[in-house]
Every structure is written in structure tokens, then in C-alpha cells.
Write a protein that holds these residues in place. Structure first.
Motif, short mmCIF file in Angstrom:
data_model
loop_
_atom_site.label_atom_id
_atom_site.label_comp_id
_atom_site.label_asym_id
_atom_site.label_seq_id
_atom_site.Cartn_x
_atom_site.Cartn_y
_atom_site.Cartn_z
N SER A 24 37.09 24.03 24.33
CA SER A 24 37.58 24.17 25.70
C SER A 24 38.97 23.59 25.90
CB SER A 24 36.60 23.49 26.67
OG SER A 24 36.45 22.12 26.38
N GLY A 25 39.58 23.03 24.86
CA GLY A 25 40.93 22.49 24.99
C GLY A 25 40.99 20.99 25.22
N LYS A 26 39.91 20.27 24.96
CA LYS A 26 39.86 18.83 25.22
C LYS A 26 40.87 18.06 24.38
CE LYS A 26 35.51 18.37 24.07
NZ LYS A 26 35.21 19.76 23.67
N SER A 27 40.94 18.39 23.10
CA SER A 27 41.80 17.63 22.19
C SER A 27 43.26 17.75 22.57
CB SER A 27 41.59 18.08 20.75
OG SER A 27 40.27 17.81 20.32
N ALA A 28 43.69 18.95 22.91
CA ALA A 28 45.09 19.16 23.29
C ALA A 28 45.43 18.38 24.56
CB ALA A 28 45.37 20.65 23.47
N LEU A 29 44.52 18.40 25.52
CA LEU A 29 44.74 17.66 26.77
C LEU A 29 44.81 16.16 26.50
CD1 LEU A 29 44.91 17.42 29.86
CD2 LEU A 29 42.40 17.46 29.89
N ALA A 30 43.89 15.66 25.70
CA ALA A 30 43.88 14.23 25.40
C ALA A 30 45.15 13.80 24.68
CB ALA A 30 42.65 13.88 24.56
N LEU A 31 45.64 14.63 23.78
CA LEU A 31 46.85 14.29 23.04
C LEU A 31 48.05 14.23 23.98
CD1 LEU A 31 47.80 13.69 20.15
CD2 LEU A 31 48.33 16.13 19.91
N ARG A 32 48.17 15.21 24.87
CA ARG A 32 49.28 15.19 25.83
C ARG A 32 49.20 13.97 26.74
NH1 ARG A 32 47.84 20.64 26.48
NH2 ARG A 32 47.07 20.22 28.59
N ALA A 203 38.31 7.84 35.55
CA ALA A 203 38.61 9.22 35.93
C ALA A 203 37.88 10.12 34.94
CB ALA A 203 40.11 9.48 35.89
N ALA A 204 36.98 10.95 35.44
CA ALA A 204 36.10 11.73 34.55
C ALA A 204 36.23 13.22 34.85
CB ALA A 204 34.65 11.29 34.73
N LEU A 205 36.62 13.97 33.83
CA LEU A 205 36.78 15.42 33.97
C LEU A 205 35.86 16.15 33.00
CD1 LEU A 205 40.62 16.18 34.13
CD2 LEU A 205 39.02 15.97 36.02
N PHE A 206 35.37 17.28 33.45
CA PHE A 206 34.65 18.22 32.58
C PHE A 206 35.44 19.52 32.58
CE2 PHE A 206 31.66 21.61 31.65
CZ PHE A 206 30.94 21.10 30.57
N LEU A 207 35.95 19.91 31.42
CA LEU A 207 36.71 21.16 31.33
C LEU A 207 35.74 22.33 31.30
CD1 LEU A 207 39.54 20.33 28.76
CD2 LEU A 207 39.31 19.70 31.17
N ALA A 208 35.92 23.23 32.25
CA ALA A 208 34.99 24.35 32.41
C ALA A 208 35.74 25.67 32.36
CB ALA A 208 34.23 24.21 33.73
N PRO A 209 36.05 26.17 31.17
CA PRO A 209 36.76 27.46 31.07
C PRO A 209 35.85 28.63 31.39
CG PRO A 209 36.19 26.64 28.90
CD PRO A 209 35.78 25.57 29.87
N ASP A 210 36.46 29.78 31.58
CA ASP A 210 35.71 31.03 31.73
C ASP A 210 34.79 31.21 30.53
OD1 ASP A 210 35.40 33.93 32.84
OD2 ASP A 210 35.99 34.18 30.73
N GLU A 295 28.92 13.18 38.48
CA GLU A 295 30.15 12.52 38.91
C GLU A 295 31.38 13.06 38.19
OE1 GLU A 295 28.25 9.64 35.85
OE2 GLU A 295 27.59 11.05 37.40
N PHE A 296 31.21 13.79 37.09
CA PHE A 296 32.35 14.41 36.43
C PHE A 296 32.91 15.52 37.30
CE2 PHE A 296 31.15 11.96 32.90
CZ PHE A 296 32.06 12.10 31.87
N ARG A 297 34.22 15.56 37.42
CA ARG A 297 34.87 16.62 38.18
C ARG A 297 35.10 17.82 37.27
NH1 ARG A 297 40.68 16.32 41.45
NH2 ARG A 297 40.76 18.55 41.98
N TRP A 298 34.63 18.99 37.67
CA TRP A 298 34.77 20.20 36.86
C TRP A 298 36.09 20.88 37.20
CZ3 TRP A 298 30.27 23.41 34.80
CH2 TRP A 298 29.23 22.56 34.38
N VAL A 299 36.87 21.22 36.18
CA VAL A 299 38.16 21.87 36.39
C VAL A 299 38.38 22.92 35.31
CG1 VAL A 299 39.23 19.85 37.47
CG2 VAL A 299 39.40 20.15 35.00
N GLU A 300 39.20 23.90 35.64
CA GLU A 300 39.69 24.82 34.62
C GLU A 300 40.63 24.05 33.70
OE1 GLU A 300 39.28 28.06 33.96
OE2 GLU A 300 37.90 28.57 35.60
#
Length: 312
Positions: A24-32, A203-210, A295-300
Motif C-alpha cells: 500500500s506504499g507504507k515504506s515509501a511514506l515512512a522513508l519520506r 498519530a496513527a494512520l491506516f493506508l487504504a488504497p483502492d 482509532e487509526f485514521r484511514w486515508v488514501e
């Protein structure tokens, strides 16, 4: 999250948690984020912790690991039955390291149970002695899961009724606990330890792609793993003749590729099964986080960086 919460300093969260399905792109987001915010990336994935499985689990590359500090990647041997409790104990070290250095700890992964253990505490199940675990696994191999399920029913009827009769791993686990402690597993689950990261301070995010786009990426990534040497990696693991119930032996793609190595499947058939298993796991990740960690916020994924800025 508006304002300042317990555990926050300087207007920023005590930690950032980035979860989501595989690919879902977690690693790229974490690195940035780690580059922008002087962060330390802390693995929160139950398979990427095994040193034997760099390729098949899509661990960060050595080049990526050199950009910012990465912790708890490839630190555990495949012969170890690593648990959520062991993870929390291991995670305390890099969390303290980040705090001492004034860095932002960024926990990233797809293992919901690890995130829940971090933010809600752990059940107080004591470690099962190796001799008890080995004896149960021996009987499982010798007598089969049906016999073990019947034995579990004699010691812990509630667990036996709750578990599917073919669920080898959970039946073995429940039997190990009751034999080692004299108490049913459910009793221990009612007792929890304080969380390492209270949820109101992160701050807690859940990446939710299509979904369809995600499944296409999973298929493409599995093919890329094979091109990168995943089969050789699995062959080396298979040569060790480890217990097939160990977590590392059940990593997505590993069982099917081992069947190919044994001549039971073509490589194409194994690849189809491995990718399908990964897609099914992604579906379960969506469901698990929605019900267990609301409690995790779901985002694209494309909106994740902006969402993190808004949560500070």
C-alpha cells in the motif's frame, strides 16, 4: 488529533504509526517522513523481522536502510516463534533510542496484533517452556490436528468450541498454554499490561488504497520478487528443515514455493497461489484494523503526508 496529547512534546506526537495492507506504499511514506522529521523507522511487521526473508517479505533495501536508521528488520532467525510479546519487548529499545536522540519514532507495518500490543497492552500469558511446546508439536505431527483438538477439549472446552477443528496453529497454541499454566488461554487474555505507546499520544494512520489497484500491485510485486531471487531465498529456508508451523515458514508465498521446490507445483502455479494468498491477507488486514483498531485514521496513500501534518 488537535492540540497536545499526553506523551506529546513540542507540538508533535510521541510516535507515528503507519499501518496498512501489504503493497500500500507504507515504506515509501515512512522513508519520506523520517527524512523530513529526523525519524527512526521501526519495523512493525511480523514477517519482515526474520533475517531469512528479505525478498519474499519486501523488506527495505540496503540502500533504503542507509538513508535513515531502520530498526527490527531481519533481527530474528526463522527458527524462532516470535510473538507479539517479544515484539513489544524488542521495540522498547529503539523507542528509547529515538527519544534519547530527539528523533521521531515511526512504527510501520501490516501486523495488526503488533500495533494493538503497542497501543493497548498485552495479555499476560507467560512464556511456554520449550519442552511443552516441542511435545505438543510432536504430537501434532504424529497424531494429527483432530487428536490435538480432542485433547484441547478435555482441558479447555471453551477454546476447543471456539476454534475450527482444522486450525493447527491456534489449537496447538491453546493446548500449549493450558498445559504449561493450568489456565485456559481466555483467562490470560483478560489480564493486560500497560501499553508501550498509549493511543492518545500518537498519530496513527491506516493506508487504504483502492482495492483493485492494490491487488494489481500485489500481483506485480510477487512477480518482481521472483525475478529478484525469492525462489533461491525460499530454497535456502527449506533446506533448514524447520517446523512448518513456525511463522517464517508460513510467510505469504513460502509454502507454495516450497511445494514447487518439491516438484508438486510448477513455478507459475506456485506464483499464482502465492499472489492469491497475499491478496487474501490484504483483505483480512482491512477487516482486522477496521474492527480492532478503530482509532487509526484511514486515508488514501496519496493523502497520507497531508493527513500526518494535520494530526500534529
Amino acid at each position: 488529533m488537535e492540540g497536545r496529547h499526553p506523551g506529546q512534546t513540542g507540538g508533535r506526537p510521541a510516535a507515528v504509526l503507519i499501518a496498512g495492507p501489504t503493497a500500500s506504499g507504507k515504506s515509501a511514506l515512512a522513508l519520506r517522513l523520517a527524512q523530513a522529521r529526523n525519524g527512526i523507522i521501526i519495523n512493525t511487521d511480523s514477517m519482515q523481522i526474520y533475517r531469512d526473508l528479505r525478498i519474499i517479505t519486501a523488506r527495505p533495501t540496503p540502500d533504503e536502510e542507509e538513508v535513515v536508521p531502520h530498526r527490527l528488520y531481519g533481527t530474528v532467525d526463522a527458527s524462532v516463534n516470535f510473538s507479539a510479546g517479544a515484539f513489544v519487548e524488542a521495540a522498547a529499545g529503539p523507542l528509547a533510542e529515538a527519544r534519547a536522540a530527539g528523533r521521531l519514532p515511526i512504527f510501520i507495518g501490516g501486523t495488526g496484533l503488533y500495533f494493538k500490543a503497542l497501543t493497548h497492552g498485552l495479555s499476560a500469558v507467560p512464556p511456554v517452556p520449550a519442552e511443552v511446546r516441542d511435545a505438543v508439536r510432536l504430537r501434532l505431527d504424529r497424531d494429527g490436528v483432530v487428536a490435538l483438538h480432542a485433547e484441547l477439549a478435555r482441558h479447555d472446552m471453551a477454546a476447543a468450541e471456539r476454534l475450527a477443528p482444522a486450525d493447527r496453529s491456534r489449537i496447538a497454541r491453546a493446548l500449549e498454554v493450558v498445559l504449561a499454566t493450568g489456565r485456559p488461554l481466555a483467562d490470560w487474555h483478560g489480564e493486560t499490561s500497560p501499553p508501550l505507546l498509549p493511543p492518545d499520544g500518537v498519530a496513527a494512520l491506516f493506508l487504504a488504497p483502492d482495492r483493485e489497484a492494490l491487488y494489481a500491485r500485489i500481483d506485480a510485486r510477487f512477480a518482481a520478487m521472483l525475478q529478484a531471487g525469492a525462489l533461491d531465498e525460499v530454497a535456502a529456508l527449506a533446506d533448514r528443515q524447520l517446523d512448518p508451523l513456525l511463522p517464517a515458514m508460513k510467510a505469504h508465498g513460502v509454502p507454495a514455493l516450497i511445494r514447487h521446490l518439491r516438484g508438486e507445483l510448477s513455478l507459475q502455479e506456485a506464483a499464482v497461489i502465492g499472489a492469491a494468498d497475499t491478496r487474501h491477507y490484504a483483505k483480512r488486514q482491512f477487516t482486522w484494523f477496521r474492527h480492532q483498531l478503530p482509532e487509526f485514521r484511514w486515508v488514501e496513500p496519496a493523502e497520507a503526508a497531508d493527513a500526518l501534518r494535520m494530526m500534529e
